[in-house]
Design a protein around this motif. Structure first.
Motif, short mmCIF file in Angstrom:
data_model
loop_
_atom_site.label_atom_id
_atom_site.label_comp_id
_atom_site.label_asym_id
_atom_site.label_seq_id
_atom_site.Cartn_x
_atom_site.Cartn_y
_atom_site.Cartn_z
N MET A 146 0.84 -1.19 0.00
CA MET A 146 0.00 0.00 0.00
C MET A 146 0.88 1.24 0.00
O MET A 146 1.85 1.33 0.75
N PHE A 147 0.53 2.19 -0.87
CA PHE A 147 1.23 3.47 -0.94
C PHE A 147 0.37 4.55 -0.30
O PHE A 147 -0.86 4.49 -0.35
N SER A 148 1.01 5.51 0.29
CA SER A 148 0.27 6.63 0.88
C SER A 148 -0.45 7.41 -0.21
O SER A 148 0.04 7.52 -1.34
N ASN A 149 -1.62 7.94 0.13
CA ASN A 149 -2.40 8.69 -0.85
C ASN A 149 -1.68 9.96 -1.30
O ASN A 149 -1.90 10.44 -2.41
N THR A 150 -0.87 10.52 -0.43
CA THR A 150 -0.16 11.75 -0.73
C THR A 150 1.32 11.58 -0.42
O THR A 150 1.70 10.73 0.39
N ARG A 187 -0.93 16.14 -5.44
CA ARG A 187 -1.04 15.20 -4.33
C ARG A 187 0.17 15.28 -3.41
O ARG A 187 0.41 14.37 -2.61
N VAL A 188 0.94 16.35 -3.51
CA VAL A 188 2.11 16.57 -2.65
C VAL A 188 1.77 17.66 -1.64
O VAL A 188 1.37 18.77 -2.03
N ARG A 189 1.90 17.35 -0.37
CA ARG A 189 1.59 18.30 0.70
C ARG A 189 2.89 18.90 1.22
O ARG A 189 3.79 18.18 1.67
N ASN A 190 3.00 20.21 1.16
CA ASN A 190 4.19 20.91 1.62
C ASN A 190 4.13 21.14 3.12
O ASN A 190 3.07 21.37 3.70
N ASN A 191 5.32 21.09 3.74
CA ASN A 191 5.46 21.38 5.17
C ASN A 191 4.58 20.46 6.01
O ASN A 191 3.96 20.89 6.99
N HIS A 192 4.51 19.17 5.63
CA HIS A 192 3.74 18.17 6.37
C HIS A 192 4.63 16.96 6.65
O HIS A 192 5.73 16.82 6.10
N ALA A 228 4.50 17.29 -14.28
CA ALA A 228 5.45 16.46 -13.55
C ALA A 228 4.74 15.42 -12.70
O ALA A 228 3.65 15.67 -12.17
N GLU A 229 5.37 14.26 -12.58
CA GLU A 229 4.87 13.18 -11.75
C GLU A 229 6.03 12.53 -11.02
O GLU A 229 7.17 12.54 -11.51
N ILE A 230 5.74 11.97 -9.87
CA ILE A 230 6.71 11.19 -9.12
C ILE A 230 6.37 9.72 -9.33
O ILE A 230 5.29 9.27 -8.94
N ILE A 231 7.28 8.98 -9.94
CA ILE A 231 7.05 7.57 -10.26
C ILE A 231 7.77 6.72 -9.21
O ILE A 231 8.96 6.92 -8.95
#
Length: 339
Positions: free
Chosen positions: A186-190, A307-312, A280-283
């Protein structure tokens, strides 16, 4: 009251705008002056082309069925085994049932050519010969109907041969579909950009959902972008994002992968607005060996930068119980918190 709500809304919008145009390595609240860099903007036609490239996005949550391949023949007969393995269970079952009925119907028609060569107590009908074909194909042979002529015996011999072949093929396909190794990872949603220690890092969490552990896990993370090539055409470029730890000897519960956004990182100096403009995407790809199966398993996913949360950071999901055992709370696996 309304003025305060409007003021808070404008303040939040301003913060979101600053984050989108702040380099990722400066998101953690750094007091240093932000670098201003000239970003190349897409023209209207290029933006339209970038939208079309979304069909090739590597998120692939819906598979490849929404992509039309022109000039490429994908014949089922030339790659039957692969199609049988990758088809959905409803489609596989429907094709199997239809093929079974069709074969028995064809042989029933062949028996109708010489019905007098099939002995039985009653009158021959297409339905009775169909069930006779079913008995012959499965080699059951209840004895109520038997072939007596050369023609009927020849057809029966052919059907029995085809029945043995089809039984072997169907058994092999069913076993292959059930036995195909799958990694229940399982991968994190974000994904999150964390800077707890003053060093910004892109973090993604994975978890093993099976009781058995996964051995020798290798993780690879890459940045996929649409960039303008030297010939003026859009090309998809892949840059590897080096991890602090890309090899995990044993994955029992959960693990957080971290990529430091340093001067050598492809994300260094990039703003969220620039990354979104480049589609851009993170694979992420994960491979390992399932301890119970002894087979190599793999999993993959991708993250767009919305789907990338900054400062989290990810919340902790592993706690110690009073009885000395370890509890892993998978209900909080996707939860993040601001720091």
């Amino acid at each position: 009251m309304m003025k305060r709500l409007l003021r808070n809304y404008r303040k939040k919008s301003q913060i979101d705008k600053e984050i989108r145009h702040t380099p990722l390595e400066d998101v953690g609240g750094s007091s240093a002056a932000q670098k201003k860099k000239e970003s190349r903007r897409f023209s209207l036609s290029t933006r339209e082309a970038a939208k079309r490239f979304r069909a090739h996005a590597l998120v692939e949550e819906k598979g490849h069925h929404d992509v039309v391949r022109v000039g490429l023949k994908d014949s089922v007969w030339t790659d039957l085994y692969h199609h049988a393995l990758t088809a959905s269970w409803p489609a596989f079952t429907a094709v199997a049932v239809f093929s079974y009925l069709l074969i028995n119907f064809i042989f029933a028609l062949l028996y109708m050519v010489a019905p007098n060569q099939i002995t039985s107590d009653g009158q021959h009908t297409l339905l009775s010969l169909f069930f006779f074909s079913v008995q012959t194909l499965s080699t059951v042979g209840y004895g109520g109907m038997t072939p007596v002529g050369i023609y009927a015996n020849a057809i029966v011999s052919l059907e029995v041969f085809i029945g043995m072949m089809l039984t072997a093929v169907a058994t092999g396909l069913l076993f292959a579909r059930f036995a195909r190794p799958r990694a229940r990872i399982m991968f994190s949603n974000t994904a999150v950009v964390s800077s707890e220690s003053g060093i910004p890092a892109l973090c993604i969490r994975i978890a093993n959902l099976r009781v058995s552990v996964i051995l020798s896990v290798d993780v690879e993370v890459a940045l996929s972008r649409l960039v303008m090539g030297e010939n003026g055409h859009l090309v998809r470029k892949f840059d590897q994002l080096l991890l602090v730890q890309s090899h995990v000897p044993v994955l029992r519960f959960a693990f957080v992968m971290a990529h430091v956004i340093g001067p050598d990182s492809p994300l260094h100096g990039k703003t969220m607005a620039e990354l979104e403009a480049e589609e851009a995407e993170i694979i992420v790809t994960v491979t390992g060996t399932d301890e119970a199966l002894g087979q190599t398993v793999f999993a993959r996913t991708a993250y767009r930068f919305d789907r990338v949360r900054n400062n989290h950071r990810f919340v902790d999901i592993v706690v110690s119980r009073p009885d000395g055992r370890i509890a892993v709370d998978y209900t909080r696996f996707h939860d993040v918190e601001q720091h």
